[in-house]
Write a protein that holds these residues in place. Structure first.
Motif, PDB file in Angstrom:
ATOM      1  N   GLU A 155      33.567  12.571 -17.208  1.00  0.00           N
ATOM      2  CA  GLU A 155      32.621  11.466 -17.083  1.00  0.00           C
ATOM      3  C   GLU A 155      31.766  11.650 -15.830  1.00  0.00           C
ATOM      4  O   GLU A 155      32.234  12.155 -14.808  1.00  0.00           O
ATOM      5  CB  GLU A 155      33.378  10.137 -17.012  1.00  0.00           C
ATOM      6  CG  GLU A 155      32.485   8.911 -17.062  1.00  0.00           C
ATOM      7  CD  GLU A 155      31.700   8.818 -18.345  1.00  0.00           C
ATOM      8  OE1 GLU A 155      30.532   9.248 -18.348  1.00  0.00           O
ATOM      9  OE2 GLU A 155      32.235   8.301 -19.332  1.00  0.00           O
ATOM     10  N   PHE A 178      39.839   3.984 -16.204  1.00  0.00           N
ATOM     11  CA  PHE A 178      40.629   2.773 -15.992  1.00  0.00           C
ATOM     12  C   PHE A 178      40.453   1.799 -17.154  1.00  0.00           C
ATOM     13  O   PHE A 178      41.428   1.219 -17.653  1.00  0.00           O
ATOM     14  CB  PHE A 178      40.213   2.109 -14.672  1.00  0.00           C
ATOM     15  CG  PHE A 178      40.934   0.825 -14.387  1.00  0.00           C
ATOM     16  CD1 PHE A 178      42.233   0.835 -13.906  1.00  0.00           C
ATOM     17  CD2 PHE A 178      40.315  -0.401 -14.607  1.00  0.00           C
ATOM     18  CE1 PHE A 178      42.911  -0.346 -13.646  1.00  0.00           C
ATOM     19  CE2 PHE A 178      40.976  -1.591 -14.350  1.00  0.00           C
ATOM     20  CZ  PHE A 178      42.281  -1.563 -13.864  1.00  0.00           C
ATOM     21  N   THR A 179      39.207   1.603 -17.580  1.00  0.00           N
ATOM     22  CA  THR A 179      38.935   0.682 -18.687  1.00  0.00           C
ATOM     23  C   THR A 179      39.627   1.139 -19.960  1.00  0.00           C
ATOM     24  O   THR A 179      40.250   0.339 -20.671  1.00  0.00           O
ATOM     25  CB  THR A 179      37.422   0.572 -18.926  1.00  0.00           C
ATOM     26  OG1 THR A 179      36.779   0.143 -17.730  1.00  0.00           O
ATOM     27  CG2 THR A 179      37.124  -0.421 -20.049  1.00  0.00           C
ATOM     28  N   TYR A 180      39.514   2.426 -20.261  1.00  0.00           N
ATOM     29  CA  TYR A 180      40.185   2.974 -21.443  1.00  0.00           C
ATOM     30  C   TYR A 180      41.689   2.769 -21.354  1.00  0.00           C
ATOM     31  O   TYR A 180      42.332   2.358 -22.333  1.00  0.00           O
ATOM     32  CB  TYR A 180      39.854   4.460 -21.568  1.00  0.00           C
ATOM     33  CG  TYR A 180      40.725   5.182 -22.560  1.00  0.00           C
ATOM     34  CD1 TYR A 180      40.521   5.055 -23.938  1.00  0.00           C
ATOM     35  CD2 TYR A 180      41.766   6.011 -22.130  1.00  0.00           C
ATOM     36  CE1 TYR A 180      41.339   5.715 -24.851  1.00  0.00           C
ATOM     37  CE2 TYR A 180      42.579   6.674 -23.038  1.00  0.00           C
ATOM     38  CZ  TYR A 180      42.357   6.521 -24.385  1.00  0.00           C
ATOM     39  OH  TYR A 180      43.170   7.175 -25.287  1.00  0.00           O
ATOM     40  N   ALA A 237      31.431   7.482  -9.905  1.00  0.00           N
ATOM     41  CA  ALA A 237      31.866   6.092 -10.030  1.00  0.00           C
ATOM     42  C   ALA A 237      32.341   5.781 -11.441  1.00  0.00           C
ATOM     43  O   ALA A 237      33.295   5.016 -11.640  1.00  0.00           O
ATOM     44  CB  ALA A 237      30.738   5.155  -9.630  1.00  0.00           C
ATOM     45  N   ASP A 238      31.689   6.377 -12.433  1.00  0.00           N
ATOM     46  CA  ASP A 238      32.059   6.133 -13.824  1.00  0.00           C
ATOM     47  C   ASP A 238      33.373   6.809 -14.196  1.00  0.00           C
ATOM     48  O   ASP A 238      34.018   6.413 -15.172  1.00  0.00           O
ATOM     49  CB  ASP A 238      30.956   6.622 -14.764  1.00  0.00           C
ATOM     50  CG  ASP A 238      29.775   5.669 -14.786  1.00  0.00           C
ATOM     51  OD1 ASP A 238      29.911   4.556 -14.264  1.00  0.00           O
ATOM     52  OD2 ASP A 238      28.714   6.055 -15.317  1.00  0.00           O
ATOM     53  N   LYS A 239      33.763   7.831 -13.468  1.00  0.00           N
ATOM     54  CA  LYS A 239      35.027   8.487 -13.736  1.00  0.00           C
ATOM     55  C   LYS A 239      36.174   7.484 -13.662  1.00  0.00           C
ATOM     56  O   LYS A 239      36.997   7.368 -14.579  1.00  0.00           O
ATOM     57  CB  LYS A 239      35.274   9.621 -12.735  1.00  0.00           C
ATOM     58  CG  LYS A 239      34.380  10.836 -12.884  1.00  0.00           C
ATOM     59  CD  LYS A 239      34.707  11.862 -11.823  1.00  0.00           C
ATOM     60  CE  LYS A 239      33.878  13.122 -11.966  1.00  0.00           C
ATOM     61  NZ  LYS A 239      34.247  13.917 -13.161  1.00  0.00           N
ATOM     62  N   PHE A 240      36.231   6.767 -12.541  1.00  0.00           N
ATOM     63  CA  PHE A 240      37.291   5.775 -12.347  1.00  0.00           C
ATOM     64  C   PHE A 240      37.122   4.593 -13.296  1.00  0.00           C
ATOM     65  O   PHE A 240      38.091   4.117 -13.885  1.00  0.00           O
ATOM     66  CB  PHE A 240      37.292   5.290 -10.897  1.00  0.00           C
ATOM     67  CG  PHE A 240      37.643   6.353  -9.901  1.00  0.00           C
ATOM     68  CD1 PHE A 240      38.969   6.611  -9.583  1.00  0.00           C
ATOM     69  CD2 PHE A 240      36.651   7.103  -9.283  1.00  0.00           C
ATOM     70  CE1 PHE A 240      39.308   7.595  -8.660  1.00  0.00           C
ATOM     71  CE2 PHE A 240      36.978   8.089  -8.361  1.00  0.00           C
ATOM     72  CZ  PHE A 240      38.315   8.332  -8.050  1.00  0.00           C
ATOM     73  N   LYS A 241      35.887   4.146 -13.464  1.00  0.00           N
ATOM     74  CA  LYS A 241      35.640   2.959 -14.283  1.00  0.00           C
ATOM     75  C   LYS A 241      35.993   3.193 -15.736  1.00  0.00           C
ATOM     76  O   LYS A 241      36.708   2.382 -16.352  1.00  0.00           O
ATOM     77  CB  LYS A 241      34.170   2.542 -14.161  1.00  0.00           C
ATOM     78  CG  LYS A 241      33.841   1.269 -14.937  1.00  0.00           C
ATOM     79  CD  LYS A 241      32.434   0.794 -14.637  1.00  0.00           C
ATOM     80  CE  LYS A 241      31.405   1.775 -15.171  1.00  0.00           C
ATOM     81  NZ  LYS A 241      30.009   1.258 -14.997  1.00  0.00           N
ATOM     82  N   LYS A 242      35.549   4.302 -16.307  1.00  0.00           N
ATOM     83  CA  LYS A 242      35.800   4.548 -17.727  1.00  0.00           C
ATOM     84  C   LYS A 242      37.265   4.891 -17.981  1.00  0.00           C
ATOM     85  O   LYS A 242      37.857   4.418 -18.961  1.00  0.00           O
ATOM     86  CB  LYS A 242      34.888   5.684 -18.223  1.00  0.00           C
ATOM     87  CG  LYS A 242      33.435   5.267 -18.336  1.00  0.00           C
ATOM     88  CD  LYS A 242      33.264   4.161 -19.371  1.00  0.00           C
ATOM     89  CE  LYS A 242      31.852   3.582 -19.392  1.00  0.00           C
ATOM     90  NZ  LYS A 242      30.811   4.559 -19.632  1.00  0.00           N
ATOM     91  N   PHE A 269      38.308  11.108 -17.037  1.00  0.00           N
ATOM     92  CA  PHE A 269      38.152  11.198 -15.580  1.00  0.00           C
ATOM     93  C   PHE A 269      37.496  12.517 -15.180  1.00  0.00           C
ATOM     94  O   PHE A 269      36.670  12.564 -14.271  1.00  0.00           O
ATOM     95  CB  PHE A 269      39.514  11.067 -14.908  1.00  0.00           C
ATOM     96  CG  PHE A 269      39.444  11.112 -13.400  1.00  0.00           C
ATOM     97  CD1 PHE A 269      39.070   9.988 -12.687  1.00  0.00           C
ATOM     98  CD2 PHE A 269      39.726  12.286 -12.714  1.00  0.00           C
ATOM     99  CE1 PHE A 269      38.992  10.027 -11.294  1.00  0.00           C
ATOM    100  CE2 PHE A 269      39.648  12.332 -11.331  1.00  0.00           C
ATOM    101  CZ  PHE A 269      39.283  11.201 -10.621  1.00  0.00           C
TER     102      PHE A 269
END
Length: 254
Positions: free
Chosen positions: A109, A120-122, A113-118, A106
């Protein structure tokens, strides 16, 4: 045999990572010596326990996620999530490794937008297998991790026991060896500070490597002290019980 192999591969993974990422390559040599000669790691690798497996998976998880942040290869990200899932399945306290690495993702990254996405996905993929297991536990026993008796040690007592462990680890029978070790450590710290000061850059954040190590250590310590206080278990000690390596991560990460 499995633990011996895991210990050897742990040293190999650490060697590759250190040589590839340290600015001053020579610093990887004392780091690897400390890892290879770590008394807690040597001790637990000689028994059919899960400590070495957990340590190996925790370190490998960290290395894979850090490699992803440096190279942005999806294979590192997926591998890191899978290994983190196995780490948590090995021991419940493995959740601390996932939490720390999710925070690292978080923080570092980009873009936002990718902070939350990556992160969360991880988190979702790393936690999914254990979520199935704790659901199974709840269906069978009405508890997520099994029945636990109330703790017998207070928080203050557990902190005191932890300090006693550190005191034993950093005390040597031969004063000359201790003095030489402190001088050697001081020189390494001085060299690291000089290298750090000589680097010019606009980014004021610490490196992902440093953040990952500090976050894992801090979160692991907090959860360990909480669980040792909340539930009944043997005291934190350096004795020859299975709990002698409760603070395995300190000699490893520092």
């Amino acid at each position: 045999m499995l633990n011996a192999g895991l210990f050897a591969y742990l040293v190999y993974v650490s060697a590759v990572y250190l040589f590839e990422n340290l600015t001053v390559k020579v610093l990887s040599v004392p780091a690897l010596l400390l890892l290879t000669l770590s008394v807690p790691l040597i001790y637990v690798s000689g028994y059919g326990w899960t400590e070495m497996l957990f340590i190996f998976l925790a370190v490998l998880s960290m290395v894979l996620i850090l490699m992803y942040l440096k190279n942005r290869k999806l294979s590192y990200f997926v591998s890191g999530a899978l290994v983190s899932a196995m780490c948590w399945l090995t021991r419940y306290i493995g959740i601390t490794v996932i939490a720390a690495l999710a925070l690292v993702l978080f923080i570092y990254e980009k873009p936002v937008a990718d902070k939350f996405k990556k992160a969360f996905t991880y988190g979702v993929f790393s936690c999914f297998p254990m979520c199935l297991w704790v659901l199974r536990n709840y269906l069978l026993s009405g508890t997520f991790t099994g029945g636990r008796q109330p703790g017998v040690y207070t928080l203050g007592e557990n902190i005191e026991l932890s300090l006693m462990v550190f005191n034993e680890w950093f005390s040597y029978a031969i004063p000359e060896i201790l003095s030489a070790s402190l001088v050697y450590l001081g020189l390494l710290v001085l060299l690291a500070v000089l290298v750090r000061e000589s680097k010019k850059g606009e980014n004021s954040l610490p490196t992902p490597d440093l953040s990952a190590n500090l976050l894992i250590t801090a979160i692991y310590s907090a959860v360990l002290l909480y669980t040792a206080t909340k539930t009944a278990m043997d005291g934190i000690t350096t004795g020859f019980g299975r709990l002698c390596i409760r603070f395995w991560y300190l000699p490893l990460f520092f």
